[in-house]
Motif scaffolding. Sequence first.
Motif: not given
Length: 706
Positions: A323-334
């Motif tokens: 995933r991208t870093f921005q996608m990772h932010d959403v994956a971590e915090t929803g």
Amino acid sequence: MIEVDDLIDRVRAYNPRTNEDLIRAAYDYGGRMHAGQFRHSGEAYFTHPVAVASILTEMRLDDATIITALLHDTIEDTRSTYGEISERFGNEVAELVDGVTKLTNLQLSSSESKQAENFRKLFMAMSKDLRVILVKLADRLHNMRTIKAMRPEKQAQKARETMDIFAPLAGRMGMQWMRDELEDLAFAVLNPDGRNSIMRRFVRLQRETGDVVKKITADIRKELKKNGIAAEVEGRAKRPYSIWRKMQEKGLSFSRLSDIYGFRILCRDEADCYRVLGAMHQRWRAVPGRFKDYISQPKTNGYRSIHTTVSGRDGRRVEIQIRTFQMHDVAETGVAAHWSYRDGVPSENPFAVDPTKWIASLTEQFENAEDHDEFLEHVKLEMYADQVFCFTPKGDVVKLPRGATPLDFAYAIHTRIGDSCVGAKVDAMRVPLWTRLKNGQSCEIITAAGQRPQSTWIDIVVTGRAKAAIRRSLREEDRERFVKLGWELARVAFEHVGKRVTDKALSTAAKQMGLVTSEELLARLGSAELTAREVVATLYPDISDATEDEIDVSRAVIGLDPDQHFERANCCQPVPGERIVGISYRGKGVIIHAIECLALEEFQDSPERWVDLHWHSGNHPAVHTVSLDVTIANDSGVLGRICTLIGEQKANISNLQFVDRKPDFFRLIIDVDLRDAEHLHAVMLAVEAESDVAAIERHRDLERKP
């Protein structure tokens, strides 16, 4: 305990514009309010709100959420009030704290009917402001981290509630890290032997193979460098509960379970994600059926990532997320990403889901639920099930829960297509209707005019929408047969208690049970959705309840905390069967008022004192005193006849007071001990029918307050 300066430093690290003074004021206020209170571990209680706030700083949340965490137990556990918090910290914080307080009082693991009602309240709270749920989840996470200080039976209760409700809810909101930790903490309580067994096997495996995670991480980095792709690689062993669940689902022993390691590759942009995928599949053999592309088909909570499993070093299966870093932010915090900060400003993550749209899509599916069972089906499928993505012949995507069948697919498209379904093709091959669909399959529904849903379909489908549509169709198709059967069941039940079934009696019962017509009542009776005993009990509670155990007076009201006691208000004297609300008093517990009581007006500006209550259903003892204002003729024997009439209704007169004596009429207040509202109605009806009674009404006295 984290000091206030350390907490502010954590917030300032991601939000330099934070209101330090307000956070410091909340820290000081919370500390004063909780002074002298201690946790089960013996620690000062305020360490808990501070820890909850610290968890939320890891998610880079806004000031209002951090302050709410510091104050989230003040209204419930201290002398603090909604008005005081609003005055000191603003309406936004007061609303959030009040919302968390109300969630704390919900018994989500109670009986099904109560659970459905409380889930509705949960989603109502979510629809107002999702940050309420974020604080509650952080609250539960810290409680689970410190659960060992509780009694064993309390630990088990909290752990089961966490496993069944809070962990799936965290996952549904996209906060997978929190779901994993909550599940593992609950697993340690519910099955310590199972968890310890997995941990021992992990230690043995590492001793035999060395640090596998470090070796595979190095292999992945080598391949990325070879292909000229700049990306970060993270690796870890999966949590014990995740491994245990895979062992149970697949029926495998630990030694045969291969994908116990997970790796994450974070890229600069979406194009690099697919370049990484190609590099991984070129270097290692992909495992068939273990590929999911949530970038092209995101989950409804905003989650985006590519999942693939490959046979890596020594043939060991390795799960890789790309995933991208921005996608990772959403994956971590929803959905929490909507309120998170980066570099001092609210994060504008293009992949973050708008919470209002997300909650609207979540609650939309519950609106058509006709009863508690259907509602809970919707909730549990939405919260607990992973999704599969299938395609129509035209290429449109249909999202379904795991385990869905072609019938679920048909009803997801349109109820008419589901009702007329006679067969299905999956990937162009004819399959039975009970086939479980898999990710990426194409499904074609075959329909025929005149086809109607079959009763066996209920056991085939898994979605609440399909089940509700099938039940509705079956009910309509068999309505005439059910009405006839319902009439016979009602006739026998009425004769059993010495009564005769009539259209008037059935219409009255239907109205009391919230149904439109007597025909609807008979149809539900014939389809076994209602019992004949319930219908008889609605009209003749004295007869039907004669053999039932009486409800303990001390637990007559539902909605109180275990240590709270209640009293009935003297001004309105509510009885079981009437709508009620509680007003909390320090030192007095909760005073119960009828919902229409005029005395409630003085509490309109103190909503924090209102307690949502209702009477326990069942047979109440005749101990609820109600004052009746009766005007009778001044004639010999009249008062005696009134007392006899009340006694014939199995009601006891506890007090009698003359308030007005005239030559021709007497007016008096009679205190009568009653079971419930139906008993009150029967007594008043019997007295009113006496020819020497001029008037009778309930005596309301606003001066007689608690």
